[in-house]
Design a protein around this motif. Structure first.
Motif, PDB file in Angstrom:
ATOM      1  N   ALA A  67       0.832  -1.205   0.000  1.00 61.09           N
ATOM      2  CA  ALA A  67       0.000   0.000   0.000  1.00 61.09           C
ATOM      3  C   ALA A  67       0.867   1.256   0.000  1.00 61.09           C
ATOM      4  O   ALA A  67       0.575   2.236  -0.697  1.00 61.09           O
ATOM      5  N   LEU A  68       1.949   1.223   0.769  1.00 62.52           N
ATOM      6  CA  LEU A  68       2.858   2.369   0.800  1.00 62.52           C
ATOM      7  C   LEU A  68       3.553   2.556  -0.549  1.00 62.52           C
ATOM      8  O   LEU A  68       3.777   3.694  -0.989  1.00 62.52           O
ATOM      9  N   ALA A  69       3.876   1.460  -1.211  1.00 63.33           N
ATOM     10  CA  ALA A  69       4.474   1.561  -2.544  1.00 63.33           C
ATOM     11  C   ALA A  69       3.488   2.211  -3.519  1.00 63.33           C
ATOM     12  O   ALA A  69       3.881   3.012  -4.382  1.00 63.33           O
ATOM     13  N   PHE A  70       2.214   1.878  -3.375  1.00 63.80           N
ATOM     14  CA  PHE A  70       1.174   2.494  -4.201  1.00 63.80           C
ATOM     15  C   PHE A  70       1.108   3.995  -3.931  1.00 63.80           C
ATOM     16  O   PHE A  70       1.011   4.803  -4.868  1.00 63.80           O
ATOM     17  N   LEU A  71       1.189   4.387  -2.659  1.00 67.03           N
ATOM     18  CA  LEU A  71       1.163   5.810  -2.307  1.00 67.03           C
ATOM     19  C   LEU A  71       2.409   6.528  -2.829  1.00 67.03           C
ATOM     20  O   LEU A  71       2.325   7.663  -3.310  1.00 67.03           O
ATOM     21  N   ARG A  72       3.546   5.876  -2.733  1.00 64.59           N
ATOM     22  CA  ARG A  72       4.765   6.486  -3.275  1.00 64.59           C
ATOM     23  C   ARG A  72       4.617   6.716  -4.780  1.00 64.59           C
ATOM     24  O   ARG A  72       5.001   7.769  -5.308  1.00 64.59           O
ATOM     25  N   GLY A  73       4.047   5.730  -5.458  1.00 64.36           N
ATOM     26  CA  GLY A  73       3.827   5.874  -6.892  1.00 64.36           C
ATOM     27  C   GLY A  73       2.919   7.051  -7.210  1.00 64.36           C
ATOM     28  O   GLY A  73       3.131   7.770  -8.197  1.00 64.36           O
TER      29      GLY A  73
END
Length: 316
Positions: free
Chosen positions: A90-96
């Protein structure tokens, strides 16, 4: 549309479907996107593939042209962060999201700007709900702050690509959306306010532009300190200084004031006066750091002094 296959080779076609000229195709692609990212086999999606997806998502939102459609789509995309089962993914999605927004922001024309501001609101709110769900886990909060402050993030003072309007908007809405997220949660652990404002203090310390510093102080720091201040005596006793502070603190952030701490949520909520004192100390400490710009240092010390003087008067 074979958009939910498991191999990473399916990502570019999904990105193309998201950016399709046909609304029905885009709608199906958004549904497929959620299923794709929620599949545990895609938890470690390569950054390059996630960037391709985000380019498609960005232009999917670009082509949404009616207010109700835009609002629904913004909510649907932001909610994916909460649907992804594992927090690191989920954090990777937010970073993206933030990296795509910083990358694509210069191309947004003034007619589309408001809808992207709305999308930012939705993502900030979803991010806080993710942190609440994870009980403000220290490592998760740290990673989220890093996403905001790293190169490519919206609060990075050293990245010249970051549009100032994006940082301004975040300062305008950040505490408001935190308050909303706490209001929507059922019996949340207190928000670690000292942790959550750290990226903004770092930006206030190191931003090279006067306008950016002034916006951070007027839109975030002053209203927050005002909301944490003790109840004002009568206008007759306090005069113009109190009236000025009341204007700055027009938003009271009542849910935040009831559910906040400095940095240790599991120790329980902390009174506003204690959080305010800790926040002022945090401002003082940041002002004294070697990396703080001299002009910003003076302003941060002045901010600290003005509010500590007020607190001393309140106690006398």
């Amino acid at each position: 549309m074979a958009a939910t296959a498991s191999s990473s080779s399916d990502v570019p076609p999904l990105g193309k479907y998201l950016a399709s000229n046909d609304k029905k195709t885009r709608d199906r692609a958004v549904k497929s996107l959620s299923a794709f990212l929620c599949d545990p086999s895609h938890d470690d999606l390569p950054k390059s593939e996630l960037a391709k997806l985000w380019k498609g998502i960005f232009y999917c939102f670009w082509m949404s042209d009616k207010p109700l459609v835009q609002q629904a789509l913004a909510s649907e995309i932001a909610e994916i962060a909460l649907q992804i089962p594992k927090t690191p993914a989920a954090l990777a999605f937010l970073r993206g999201f933030w990296e795509a927004l910083v990358r694509e922001w210069p191309g947004i024309d003034r007619h589309r700007l408001d809808k992207y501001y709305m999308l930012v609101r939705r993502f900030v709110n979803a991010s806080f709900r993710l942190l609440i769900r994870d009980e403000w886990d220290a490592s998760v909060c740290t990673e989220y702050n890093t996403i905001l402050s790293d190169k490519g993030g919206p609060l990075c003072p050293e990245d010249p690509r970051v549009p100032v309007g994006l940082a301004y908007h975040l300062a305008d809405i950040y505490i408001e959306e935190l308050d909303k997220a706490l209001a929507a949660a059922e019996d949340p652990l207190p928000a670690p306010l000292g942790t959550l404002v750290a990226p903004f203090l770092a930006l206030a310390a190191r931003t090279p532009t006067k306008a950016a510093y002034d916006r951070l102080q007027s839109a975030l720091l002053e209203p927050l300190l005002g909301a944490l201040a003790p109840a004002s005596p009568s206008e007759d006793e306090e005069g113009e200084r109190r009236r000025k502070r009341a204007r700055l603190a027009s938003t009271e952030f009542e849910h935040l004031v009831q559910h906040m701490c400095v940095s240790q949520p599991k120790d329980g909520a902390v009174p506003a006066a204690v959080v305010r004192k800790a926040l002022l100390k945090q401002i003082f400490d940041v002002a004294g750091e070697e990396s703080t710009r001299d002009a910003n240092r003076r302003k941060l010390f002045a901010l600290y002094k003005s509010h500590t003087d007020e607190d001393d008067e309140d106690e006398s």
